[in-house]
Design a protein around this motif. Structure first.
Motif, PDB file in Angstrom:
ATOM      1  N   LEU A 215     -11.551  -2.657  10.056  1.00 38.39           N
ATOM      2  CA  LEU A 215     -11.733  -1.210   9.957  1.00 38.39           C
ATOM      3  C   LEU A 215     -13.165  -0.796  10.279  1.00 38.39           C
ATOM      4  N   ARG A 216     -13.286   0.371  10.894  1.00 32.91           N
ATOM      5  CA  ARG A 216     -14.594   0.994  11.085  1.00 32.91           C
ATOM      6  C   ARG A 216     -14.922   1.841   9.857  1.00 32.91           C
ATOM      7  N   GLU A 217     -16.184   2.170   9.697  1.00 32.63           N
ATOM      8  CA  GLU A 217     -16.588   3.009   8.569  1.00 32.63           C
ATOM      9  C   GLU A 217     -15.861   4.351   8.633  1.00 32.63           C
ATOM     10  N   GLY A 218     -15.274   4.757   7.499  1.00 31.78           N
ATOM     11  CA  GLY A 218     -14.539   6.013   7.439  1.00 31.78           C
ATOM     12  C   GLY A 218     -13.114   5.920   7.946  1.00 31.78           C
ATOM     13  N   GLU A 219     -12.614   4.700   8.175  1.00 35.58           N
ATOM     14  CA  GLU A 219     -11.265   4.518   8.725  1.00 35.58           C
ATOM     15  C   GLU A 219     -10.304   4.065   7.630  1.00 35.58           C
ATOM     16  N   ILE A 220      -9.069   4.555   7.708  1.00 37.12           N
ATOM     17  CA  ILE A 220      -8.027   4.171   6.766  1.00 37.12           C
ATOM     18  C   ILE A 220      -7.139   3.110   7.401  1.00 37.12           C
ATOM     19  N   SER A 221      -6.655   2.204   6.584  1.00 37.32           N
ATOM     20  CA  SER A 221      -5.830   1.104   7.088  1.00 37.32           C
ATOM     21  C   SER A 221      -4.399   1.559   7.310  1.00 37.32           C
ATOM     22  N   PRO A 222      -3.616   0.769   8.047  1.00 37.14           N
ATOM     23  CA  PRO A 222      -2.163   0.947   7.994  1.00 37.14           C
ATOM     24  C   PRO A 222      -1.668   0.519   6.615  1.00 37.14           C
ATOM     25  N   ILE A 223      -0.414   0.764   6.330  1.00 39.87           N
ATOM     26  CA  ILE A 223       0.158   0.345   5.051  1.00 39.87           C
ATOM     27  C   ILE A 223       0.309  -1.175   5.051  1.00 39.87           C
ATOM     28  N   ILE A 224      -0.172  -1.795   3.985  1.00 42.56           N
ATOM     29  CA  ILE A 224      -0.126  -3.254   3.855  1.00 42.56           C
ATOM     30  C   ILE A 224       0.855  -3.609   2.747  1.00 42.56           C
ATOM     31  N   HIS A 225       1.829  -4.460   3.065  1.00 46.14           N
ATOM     32  CA  HIS A 225       2.746  -4.962   2.035  1.00 46.14           C
ATOM     33  C   HIS A 225       2.301  -6.360   1.652  1.00 46.14           C
ATOM     34  N   HIS A 226       1.900  -6.520   0.392  1.00 46.74           N
ATOM     35  CA  HIS A 226       1.399  -7.822  -0.056  1.00 46.74           C
ATOM     36  C   HIS A 226       1.645  -7.976  -1.544  1.00 46.74           C
ATOM     37  N   GLU A 227       2.211  -9.133  -1.922  1.00 44.85           N
ATOM     38  CA  GLU A 227       2.473  -9.470  -3.320  1.00 44.85           C
ATOM     39  C   GLU A 227       3.256  -8.362  -4.030  1.00 44.85           C
ATOM     40  N   ASN A 228       4.361  -7.963  -3.396  1.00 45.62           N
ATOM     41  CA  ASN A 228       5.301  -6.993  -3.970  1.00 45.62           C
ATOM     42  C   ASN A 228       4.675  -5.624  -4.233  1.00 45.62           C
ATOM     43  N   ALA A 229       3.623  -5.312  -3.504  1.00 48.15           N
ATOM     44  CA  ALA A 229       2.985  -4.005  -3.647  1.00 48.15           C
ATOM     45  C   ALA A 229       2.683  -3.437  -2.267  1.00 48.15           C
ATOM     46  N   LEU A 230       2.505  -2.120  -2.221  1.00 47.85           N
ATOM     47  CA  LEU A 230       2.110  -1.426  -0.994  1.00 47.85           C
ATOM     48  C   LEU A 230       0.677  -0.937  -1.166  1.00 47.85           C
TER      49      LEU A 230
END
Length: 292
Positions: A215-230
């Motif tokens: 990610l660049r500064e000020g950027e939001i990630s895509p949705i990450i599915h990890h360890e039964n959480a979003l």
């Protein structure tokens, strides 16, 4: 049973080497390496055999250790046992073992000192060449001051939480509201904490970190599915990776080069000794045959 030049080898030596090799591999990959157990066992056994051959050669070349060298080392070994809480009776019962271990250590010290006698400390040209060849080993890892929104969806009905995070992401990308405000409202963390503080790169194989450090500064990630959480993460601040300067690494690189040269000498000698050795059996247990 593993026997090297008529010396029976304790299977625990191979087991200890196996556990160390496997642990190192799993730390690097961040995944279980059970499917590679056979490979690690063979590597561990080879490592132990080489070590035994070198120890035997050290004893052959330096069987006699002068008393003025042995006595202070032996007395220090006894003191260390005592400082570690051993009683005098226990020390006396292990006196022969302590003596043999001290002699073996002194023989190996003398042996390796002679083997490495002609090694020359690398000059600036060799240091710089090594630095240029291994630049990817010498950098300050990137770091991200991350904000975090997490949801713990019902695994049979994930769409409700997934669509909520999609909406949050669209609002942030459109610049309508700040991520920090929306994360505070929608996070399902018990303490409502959204600030992960600074995170330094350690495990790029981890799905969360592999996205975070892209990610660049000020950027939001895509949705990450990890360890039964979003998850959604927001890069509030970013420190990029930086190459460490050569001048700050001279001593470290010199030590690394010398270590690699010493290891190469030991491997070459172990290979020569192995060609002449009588090695019988194995410390690796054969699997029980499966009954038809």
């Amino acid at each position: 049973m593993l026997i090297v030049n008529q010396e029976v080898i304790d299977p625990a030596l191979v087991e200890d080497a196996f556990q160390r090799i496997k642990t190192q591999a799993e730390m690097v990959s961040q995944v279980s390496c059970c499917e590679r157990d056979d490979e690690f066992l063979l590597q561990a056994q080879d490592e132990v055999i080489d070590g035994i051959l070198l120890a035997q050669e050290a004893e052959r070349r330096h069987q006699h250790i002068a008393d003025e060298i042995f006595r202070p080392a032996f007395e220090m070994a006894l003191r260390q046992w005592r400082e570690n809480g051993a009683s005098w009776d226990l020390i006396e019962s292990h006196r022969k073992e302590i003596r043999e271990e001290t002699l073996a250590g002194l023989r190996m010290e003398t042996f390796t000192r002679m083997l490495f006698f002609d090694l020359v400390v690398p000059d600036d040209g060799e240091l710089l060449a090594y630095y240029n060849l291994h630049q990817l080993d010498y950098f300050t890892p990137p770091a991200v001051h991350a904000l975090h929104l997490v949801r713990f969806p019902d695994q049979t009905q994930m769409w409700a939480d997934y669509s909520l995070l999609l909406n949050v992401r669209e609002i942030v990308l459109a610049g309508v509201e700040e991520f920090s405000h929306l994360a505070k409202i929608h996070t399902q963390k018990v303490n409502q904490e959204i600030d992960l503080d600074w995170i330094s790169m350690e495990r790029l194989s981890h799905p969360f970190e592999s996205i975070l450090f892209s990610l660049r500064e000020g950027e939001i990630s895509p949705i990450i599915h990890h360890e039964n959480a979003l998850h959604l993460v927001f890069a509030y601040e970013v420190k990029r990776a930086e190459q460490k300067p050569f001048d700050a690494l001279r001593d470290e690189i010199s030590h690394k080069i010398m270590l690699e040269k010493k290891q190469a000498i030991l491997r070459a000698l172990a290979s020569e000794l192995r060609a002449q050795a009588v090695i019988l059996g194995s410390a690796i247990e054969e699997p029980n045959p499966v009954e038809a």
